[in-house]
Motif scaffolding. Structure first.
Motif, PDB file in Angstrom:
ATOM      1  N   PRO A 120      -6.204  -1.722 126.133  1.00  0.00           N
ATOM      2  CA  PRO A 120      -5.439  -2.005 125.035  1.00  0.00           C
ATOM      3  C   PRO A 120      -5.011  -0.549 124.066  1.00  0.00           C
ATOM      4  N   MET A 121      -3.955  -0.782 123.780  1.00  0.00           N
ATOM      5  CA  MET A 121      -3.510   0.522 122.719  1.00  0.00           C
ATOM      6  C   MET A 121      -4.321   0.620 121.616  1.00  0.00           C
ATOM      7  N   SER A 122      -4.679   1.909 121.220  1.00  0.00           N
ATOM      8  CA  SER A 122      -5.272   2.210 120.076  1.00  0.00           C
ATOM      9  C   SER A 122      -4.563   1.791 118.987  1.00  0.00           C
ATOM     10  N   VAL A 123      -4.980   1.626 117.584  1.00  0.00           N
ATOM     11  CA  VAL A 123      -3.878   1.267 116.329  1.00  0.00           C
ATOM     12  C   VAL A 123      -2.893   2.319 116.337  1.00  0.00           C
ATOM     13  N   MET A 124      -3.293   3.549 116.593  1.00  0.00           N
ATOM     14  CA  MET A 124      -2.248   4.808 116.111  1.00  0.00           C
ATOM     15  C   MET A 124      -1.106   4.645 117.248  1.00  0.00           C
ATOM     16  N   ARG A 125      -1.545   4.463 118.407  1.00  0.00           N
ATOM     17  CA  ARG A 125      -0.807   4.271 119.612  1.00  0.00           C
ATOM     18  C   ARG A 125       0.261   3.288 119.247  1.00  0.00           C
ATOM     19  N   LYS A 126      -0.014   1.937 118.844  1.00  0.00           N
ATOM     20  CA  LYS A 126       0.732   0.697 118.457  1.00  0.00           C
ATOM     21  C   LYS A 126       1.651   1.183 117.452  1.00  0.00           C
ATOM     22  N   SER A 127       1.087   1.922 116.487  1.00  0.00           N
ATOM     23  CA  SER A 127       2.018   2.365 115.184  1.00  0.00           C
ATOM     24  C   SER A 127       3.127   3.218 115.797  1.00  0.00           C
ATOM     25  N   ILE A 128       2.754   4.139 116.523  1.00  0.00           N
ATOM     26  CA  ILE A 128       3.641   5.227 117.119  1.00  0.00           C
ATOM     27  C   ILE A 128       4.739   4.268 118.050  1.00  0.00           C
ATOM     28  N   ALA A 129       4.265   3.681 118.771  1.00  0.00           N
ATOM     29  CA  ALA A 129       5.231   2.768 119.539  1.00  0.00           C
ATOM     30  C   ALA A 129       6.122   1.929 118.914  1.00  0.00           C
ATOM     31  N   GLU A 130       5.815   1.365 117.690  1.00  0.00           N
ATOM     32  CA  GLU A 130       6.620   0.524 116.958  1.00  0.00           C
ATOM     33  C   GLU A 130       7.616   1.434 116.196  1.00  0.00           C
ATOM     34  N   HIS A 131       7.056   2.469 115.495  1.00  0.00           N
ATOM     35  CA  HIS A 131       7.830   3.574 114.896  1.00  0.00           C
ATOM     36  C   HIS A 131       8.929   4.032 115.860  1.00  0.00           C
ATOM     37  N   MET A 132       8.689   4.273 116.969  1.00  0.00           N
ATOM     38  CA  MET A 132       9.630   5.196 117.886  1.00  0.00           C
ATOM     39  C   MET A 132      10.732   4.177 118.422  1.00  0.00           C
ATOM     40  N   VAL A 133      10.313   3.015 118.707  1.00  0.00           N
ATOM     41  CA  VAL A 133      11.461   2.036 118.990  1.00  0.00           C
ATOM     42  C   VAL A 133      12.216   1.577 117.841  1.00  0.00           C
ATOM     43  N   ALA A 134      11.579   1.355 116.688  1.00  0.00           N
ATOM     44  CA  ALA A 134      12.485   1.105 115.633  1.00  0.00           C
ATOM     45  C   ALA A 134      13.454   1.934 115.407  1.00  0.00           C
ATOM     46  N   SER A 135      12.984   3.548 115.799  1.00  0.00           N
ATOM     47  CA  SER A 135      14.070   4.352 115.470  1.00  0.00           C
ATOM     48  C   SER A 135      15.202   4.634 116.178  1.00  0.00           C
ATOM     49  N   ARG A 136      15.046   4.358 117.556  1.00  0.00           N
ATOM     50  CA  ARG A 136      15.826   4.142 118.512  1.00  0.00           C
ATOM     51  C   ARG A 136      17.047   3.130 118.207  1.00  0.00           C
ATOM     52  N   ARG A 137      16.382   1.968 117.519  1.00  0.00           N
ATOM     53  CA  ARG A 137      17.521   1.061 117.463  1.00  0.00           C
ATOM     54  C   ARG A 137      18.133   1.136 116.256  1.00  0.00           C
ATOM     55  N   THR A 138      17.773   1.995 115.378  1.00  0.00           N
ATOM     56  CA  THR A 138      18.273   2.492 113.909  1.00  0.00           C
ATOM     57  C   THR A 138      19.381   3.242 113.914  1.00  0.00           C
ATOM     58  N   ALA A 139      18.778   4.530 114.401  1.00  0.00           N
ATOM     59  CA  ALA A 139      19.769   5.615 114.387  1.00  0.00           C
ATOM     60  C   ALA A 139      20.473   5.928 115.500  1.00  0.00           C
ATOM     61  N   ALA A 140      21.660   6.577 115.460  1.00  0.00           N
ATOM     62  CA  ALA A 140      22.687   6.899 116.403  1.00  0.00           C
ATOM     63  C   ALA A 140      22.011   8.469 116.815  1.00  0.00           C
ATOM     64  N   HIS A 141      21.275   8.622 117.788  1.00  0.00           N
ATOM     65  CA  HIS A 141      20.740   9.824 118.436  1.00  0.00           C
ATOM     66  C   HIS A 141      21.738  10.773 119.025  1.00  0.00           C
ATOM     67  N   VAL A 142      21.719  11.968 118.344  1.00  0.00           N
ATOM     68  CA  VAL A 142      22.645  13.004 119.112  1.00  0.00           C
ATOM     69  C   VAL A 142      22.008  14.134 119.062  1.00  0.00           C
ATOM     70  N   THR A 143      21.917  14.955 120.198  1.00  0.00           N
ATOM     71  CA  THR A 143      20.931  16.300 120.037  1.00  0.00           C
ATOM     72  C   THR A 143      22.013  17.433 120.371  1.00  0.00           C
ATOM     73  N   THR A 144      21.722  18.518 119.802  1.00  0.00           N
ATOM     74  CA  THR A 144      22.535  19.728 120.104  1.00  0.00           C
ATOM     75  C   THR A 144      21.334  20.851 120.359  1.00  0.00           C
TER      76      THR A 144
END
Length: 413
Positions: A190-214
């Motif tokens: 099972p994921m740790s509490v921190m790993r779950k929080s990181i996973a949720e935060h990363m997925v939410a960010s990808r769904r929210t922002a239009a990511h571009v890298t320079t």
């Protein structure tokens, strides 16, 4: 006389915590302010000190369990007597209220969620997973819906989906070989509490922002020379090791003052410009990743930034950070270069709109005035939210940082 040990509130918006490890066992002697157990919350992992001296007579909440703030998790007998632990009652799972009306559109679910007592993390999960919180019965204080409640709801929903999933999809999974895995050849952890929080935060960010890298390349030869020249003197006079991080924090702080939109955030259809420049520095831990924040970085000297970055990193690794140490960041720097990575395209740390990635500083042949020279070079990548930051602005910001690094003139101390 007995002293109750309670689950503390580790921040204004935090209403529950998970005990990840007990540092003492029943019968052990404890001293006041001695670390007693470790907790993990939505914001930070931390060690919790004992509120009194005595003997740990009772542990009421086991490792891995999540409870509300102010819950008594243990008892300390100040007269030194240990008690036998009471029989553990089997915790009831979250109750799922039976919906009386047909499922509605996603917008209706979001509206129904308003007014339901829950934490920001629970509401974020509900939004991502399209859950109507009014369909859940909270087991927290005053009927508050906890993270355990919504995760239990999602597990139950998945179990129902497994039963009702179309036969065609099941056949496709069988053809793909998912049912043929030998269970003795895998390990499910099972994921740790921190790993779950990181996973949720990363997925939410990808769904929210239009990511571009320079990507930019900077000549670090001058800074490498300065670091090598003053490293020993810096350590002997200031008591801390000189790293490259304060050089980057200093130049980024100046760049953010030039281009305030990179230090901003988006709120609905509004742009929120931040007057404070609070730079988060990602710290890799054995058990996850955390981003402590250097507040008002633009107001600190080079020495002040060096001390702050070392202090936060050390406290992060020792689980001594407070919720305030990881809040209100306006820009993030991550440095995978220390592990040998040349460049990366990191995910934006919401609600920020940009993140800088520092690659490894390596010697490479470059052309200078039509001659080949060996220089210490670094790749710098900026991932930005194209909803707010245009490519031209992002590149101007990076060009400014490049110039400042290559022409460094500020004294170190």
């Amino acid at each position: 006389m007995a002293a109750n040990v309670i689950m503390p509130q580790m921040g204004e918006s935090i209403f529950e915590g998970t005990i990840t490890r007990w540092l003492k066992k029943v019968g052990d002697s404890v001293k006041r302010d001695e670390p007693l157990f470790e907790i993990s919350t939505d914001k930070v992992d931390s060690e919790i000190p004992a509120p009194a001296s005595g003997v740990l007579s009772e542990i009421r909440v086991k490792e891995g369990e999540t409870v509300q703030i102010n819950t008594v998790v243990a008892v300390i007998d100040e007269q030194g007597r240990a008690q036998a632990p009471p029989p553990t009652e089997k915790a009831e799972g979250p109750h799922i209220a039976k919906s009386e009306a047909p499922s509605r559109a996603k917008t209706d679910k979001v509206e129904a969620t308003q007014g339901v007592r829950s934490s920001p993390l629970v509401r974020r999960i509900a939004k991502v997973e399209n859950v109507n919180l009014s369909e859940l019965e909270g087991t927290g204080l005053g009927g508050r819906i906890t993270k355990k409640d919504i995760l239990g709801y999602l597990e139950e929903r998945e179990r129902v989906a497994e039963v009702t999933r179309p036969i065609v999809q099941q056949a496709a999974e069988e053809m793909a070989g998912t049912d043929g895995i030998e269970t003795d050849r895998i390990e499910v952890v099972p994921m740790s509490v921190m790993r779950k929080s990181i996973a949720e935060h990363m997925v939410a960010s990808r769904r929210t922002a239009a990511h571009v890298t320079t990507v930019f390349e900077a000549d670090m030869t001058r800074i490498v020379s300065l670091k090598n020249q003053y490293a020993q003197e810096f350590l002997s006079q200031e008591g801390i090791k000189l790293s490259y991080m304060p050089f980057f924090i200093k130049t980024v702080s100046a760049g953010l003052k030039e281009f305030p939109v990179v230090n901003a955030s988006i709120q609905d259809t509004n742009i929120v410009y931040k007057k404070d420049i609070n730079i988060g520095v990602a710290v890799a831990l054995d058990w996850g990743l955390i981003v402590p924040v250097i507040k008002n970085a633009d107001e600190k000297s080079f020495l002040g930034l060096a001390r702050a970055s070392v202090d936060l990193a050390e406290r992060a690794r020792k689980k001594r950070l407070t919720p305030e140490d990881v809040q209100n960041g306006t820009f993030t720097i991550t440095n995978p270069g220390v592990f040998g990575s040349l460049l990366g395209a990191p995910i934006i740390n919401q609600p920020q709109v940009a993140i800088l990635c520092i690659g490894a500083i390596t010697k490479r042949p470059v052309v200078i005035n039509d001659a080949i020279a060996i220089r210490s070079m670094v790749y710098l990548t900026l991932t930005f939210d194209h909803r707010l930051i245009d490519g031209a602005v992002a590149d101007q910001f990076m060009a400014s940082i490049k110039v400042k690094l290559e022409s460094w003139e500020e004294k170190l101390f």
